[in-house]
Design a protein around this motif. Structure first.
Motif, mmCIF file in Angstrom:
data_model
loop_
_atom_site.group_PDB
_atom_site.id
_atom_site.type_symbol
_atom_site.label_atom_id
_atom_site.label_comp_id
_atom_site.label_asym_id
_atom_site.label_seq_id
_atom_site.Cartn_x
_atom_site.Cartn_y
_atom_site.Cartn_z
ATOM 1 N N LYS A 1 47.075 47.333 41.304
ATOM 2 C CA LYS A 1 46.297 46.464 40.816
ATOM 3 C C LYS A 1 46.384 46.150 39.637
ATOM 4 O O LYS A 1 46.290 47.347 38.606
ATOM 5 C CB LYS A 1 44.871 46.492 41.580
ATOM 6 C CG LYS A 1 44.037 45.386 40.715
ATOM 7 C CD LYS A 1 42.581 45.702 41.458
ATOM 8 C CE LYS A 1 41.614 44.714 40.687
ATOM 9 N NZ LYS A 1 40.248 44.810 41.195
ATOM 10 N N ASP B 1 45.517 44.304 36.108
ATOM 11 C CA ASP B 1 44.258 43.392 35.524
ATOM 12 C C ASP B 1 44.921 42.603 34.385
ATOM 13 O O ASP B 1 45.933 43.151 33.676
ATOM 14 C CB ASP B 1 43.114 44.153 35.297
ATOM 15 C CG ASP B 1 41.677 43.515 35.341
ATOM 16 O OD1 ASP B 1 41.929 42.314 35.390
ATOM 17 O OD2 ASP B 1 40.820 44.312 35.452
ATOM 18 N N GLU C 1 46.391 39.757 38.809
ATOM 19 C CA GLU C 1 45.178 38.933 38.554
ATOM 20 C C GLU C 1 45.529 37.657 37.326
ATOM 21 O O GLU C 1 44.878 37.125 36.583
ATOM 22 C CB GLU C 1 44.054 39.784 37.735
ATOM 23 C CG GLU C 1 43.425 40.638 38.779
ATOM 24 C CD GLU C 1 42.016 41.007 38.378
ATOM 25 O OE1 GLU C 1 41.301 40.270 38.044
ATOM 26 O OE2 GLU C 1 41.655 42.220 38.568
ATOM 27 N N TRP D 1 47.469 37.599 44.561
ATOM 28 C CA TRP D 1 46.884 37.641 43.155
ATOM 29 C C TRP D 1 45.383 36.881 43.070
ATOM 30 O O TRP D 1 45.174 36.046 44.039
ATOM 31 C CB TRP D 1 47.777 36.195 42.596
ATOM 32 C CG TRP D 1 48.047 35.111 43.234
ATOM 33 C CD1 TRP D 1 47.353 34.118 43.315
ATOM 34 C CD2 TRP D 1 49.094 34.951 44.024
ATOM 35 N NE1 TRP D 1 47.859 33.271 44.177
ATOM 36 C CE2 TRP D 1 49.088 33.602 44.881
ATOM 37 C CE3 TRP D 1 50.204 35.613 44.451
ATOM 38 C CZ2 TRP D 1 49.611 33.263 45.638
ATOM 39 C CZ3 TRP D 1 51.068 35.202 45.605
ATOM 40 C CH2 TRP D 1 50.941 33.959 46.087
ATOM 41 N N ARG D 2 44.820 37.418 42.075
ATOM 42 C CA ARG D 2 43.267 36.850 42.168
ATOM 43 C C ARG D 2 43.142 35.377 41.383
ATOM 44 O O ARG D 2 43.829 35.333 40.314
ATOM 45 C CB ARG D 2 42.591 37.694 41.505
ATOM 46 C CG ARG D 2 42.130 39.127 42.325
ATOM 47 C CD ARG D 2 40.974 39.064 42.812
ATOM 48 N NE ARG D 2 39.775 38.468 42.083
ATOM 49 C CZ ARG D 2 39.135 39.266 41.042
ATOM 50 N NH1 ARG D 2 39.415 40.597 40.987
ATOM 51 N NH2 ARG D 2 38.342 38.697 40.354
ATOM 52 N N ASP E 1 35.046 37.495 39.913
ATOM 53 C CA ASP E 1 34.868 39.042 40.607
ATOM 54 C C ASP E 1 33.807 38.715 41.328
ATOM 55 O O ASP E 1 32.849 37.939 41.299
ATOM 56 C CB ASP E 1 34.484 39.974 39.504
ATOM 57 C CG ASP E 1 35.532 40.398 38.594
ATOM 58 O OD1 ASP E 1 36.718 39.898 38.569
ATOM 59 O OD2 ASP E 1 35.115 41.412 37.792
ATOM 60 N N ASP F 1 39.256 38.145 46.406
ATOM 61 C CA ASP F 1 38.546 39.655 46.034
ATOM 62 C C ASP F 1 38.157 40.236 47.137
ATOM 63 O O ASP F 1 38.355 39.757 48.395
ATOM 64 C CB ASP F 1 37.392 39.103 45.000
ATOM 65 C CG ASP F 1 37.524 40.393 43.837
ATOM 66 O OD1 ASP F 1 38.122 41.418 44.169
ATOM 67 O OD2 ASP F 1 36.589 40.416 43.056
#
Ligand code: GLA
Length: 432
Positions: free
Chosen positions: A157, A159, A191, A214-215, A219, A254
């Motif tokens: 992951k 960020d 992200e 992908w975000r 959150d 998420d």
């Protein structure tokens, strides 16, 4: 004319929509457990040894995942988030785990998780520091990718804190290349668009070529307002994000916060149903060592997981808003469709929804078989376009259905014959 033909050919060859990150991974939405929402940056192992970010937490989670049916249900990745790191790189410039909380190191943890038949996910950041202030990977992409590969890590992951937004694209792509170069199978969870949206419309063609998921949006917190705002974001931007999804490339709304403190059971059902419709990676963030049986049953519901993992691999979308209902639909393999009806009226009791109003109902021609999956499993039988089928939907809850068309072929016709209690055979179009 020829030029036109050439342009067309070129378009077909270079069509970006066809290309997802070609690492053979995440062909279906990734499933697992991720520590962030529930355990955050709790590093106080002295006072809270059971809940702090330490190797023990992941080993215990892995144990439970095998023992309590999670692995069998499909949850495979045990994932670290922020705060696993030491504040210092080692003498060779490599990231290292905090030595007090991870005395065995990440390689040993990966070996343990693998010995259980599960996979290990790790967390890092494209910028100079992680969001919680630990060392970032900026300027170290190749070293860090190789370190993770050497440890046997199966997912990263990555960020997007602490980097100028104009460098995000380059950073994410370079890490993708670095991971590929290791030759190891590492799912790449980004992200990138989340950090670009405040400045520019992200380039989803480039993102899906570099990342497995992908975000896009904020959150998730342990509350209905948080889950609902993520759902609303997905609906508002579906024309952009839905076409980007497919095997190896998924929009990530998420973590699932089911089994924690903030959602009513109806709201937990809504999150599960909508994450299935959205073809979302299913990362639970909860305490699997202590989870209410009803939440556990929901998270392990095979029929919902099957919708999430459907082989057609198409993300669903908001199809209709009517009378304080949102109707979400997802096309499924073999012309089936999943319909999720969310009651956004947060007052009163269950309200009836006329299923014939769902746009996808048109596949029910000449007839279809309808199964209700949430809030309870129930066969709703054979229906036609004219059926007056009404389902009940709880406030902020979701009623989830699958609709299977019955074609005019012999098998379909056969299903329209039924036998009454006296043994008389009937030829009918509607068997309820
Ligand atoms: C960001 C991410 C979260 C989590 C935290 C960790 O906010 O979006 O998912 O990883 O950082 O610090």
């Amino acid at each position: 004319m020829l030029v036109g033909l050439f342009a067309l050919l070129l378009l077909a060859v270079s069509s970006p929509a066809a290309e997802a990150l070609d690492n053979g991974l995440a062909l279906k939405p990734t499933m697992g457990w991720l520590h962030w929402e529930r355990f955050m940056c709790n590093i106080d192992c002295k006072h809270d040894p059971d809940n702090c970010i330490s190797e023990r937490l992941y080993m215990q989670m892995a144990d439970v995942m095998v023992k309590e049916g999670w692995k069998e249900a499909g949850y495979e990745y045990v994932c670290l988030d922020d705060c696993w790191l030491s504040y210092y790189r080692d003498t060779k410039g490599r990231l290292q785990a905090d030595p007090r909380r991870f005395p065995g190191g990440i390689k040993q943890l990966a070996d343990y998780v693998h010995s259980k038949g599960l996979k290990l996910g790790i967390y890092a950041d494209v910028g100079s520091e992680t969001c919680a202030g630990y060392p970032g990977s900026f300027g170290h992409y190749e070293t860090d990718a190789q370190t993770f590969a050497d440890w046997g890590v199966d997912l990263l992951k990555f960020d997007g804190c602490n980097l100028d937004w104009t460098l995000l694209g380059e950073g994410y792509v370079n890490m993708s290349r670095a991971l590929n170069k290791t030759g190891k199978s590492i799912v790449y969870s980004c992200e990138w668009p989340l950090y670009e949206w405040p400045y520019v419309k992200p380039n989803y063609t480039a993102i899906r070529e570099a990342c497995n998921h992908w975000r896009n949006s904020a959150d998730v917190y342990d509350s209905w307002s948080s889950v609902k705002s993520i759902v609303d974001w997905a609906a508002a931007n579906q024309d952009i994000i839905v076409p980007a999804a497919g095997p190896g490339a998924w929009n990530d709304p998420d973590m699932l916060v089911i089994g924690n403190f903030g959602l009513s059971h109806a709201q937990q059902e809504s999150q599960m149903a909508l994450w299935a419709i959205m073809a979302a990676p299913l990362f639970m963030s909860n305490d699997l060592r202590d989870i209410c049986p009803r939440s556990k049953k929901l998270l392990q519901n095979k029929r919902i997981i099957d919708i999430n993992q459907d082989p057609l691999a198409k993300q669903g979308y908001l199809a209709l808003k009517v009378d304080s209902f949102q109707v979400w639909e997802r096309p499924l393999f073999k012309n089936r469709v999943a319909i999720a009806v969310l009651n956004v009226q947060e007052i009163g009791g269950a309200r009836g929804f006329f299923v014939g109003a769902a746009p996808g109902w048109k596949i029910c021609k000449p007839s279809c078989n309808v199964t209700q999956i949430l809030p309870h499993y129930k066969e709703l039988g054979v229906q036609t376009l004219q059926s007056n089928l009404v389902v009940k939907v709880n406030p902020s809850g979701t009623t989830l259905l699958t609709v299977t068309p019955i074609s005019g072929d012999p098998a379909g016709v056969y299903r329209l014959h039924w036998q009454d209690s006296a043994g008389t055979r009937h030829k009918d179009t509607l068997v309820l």
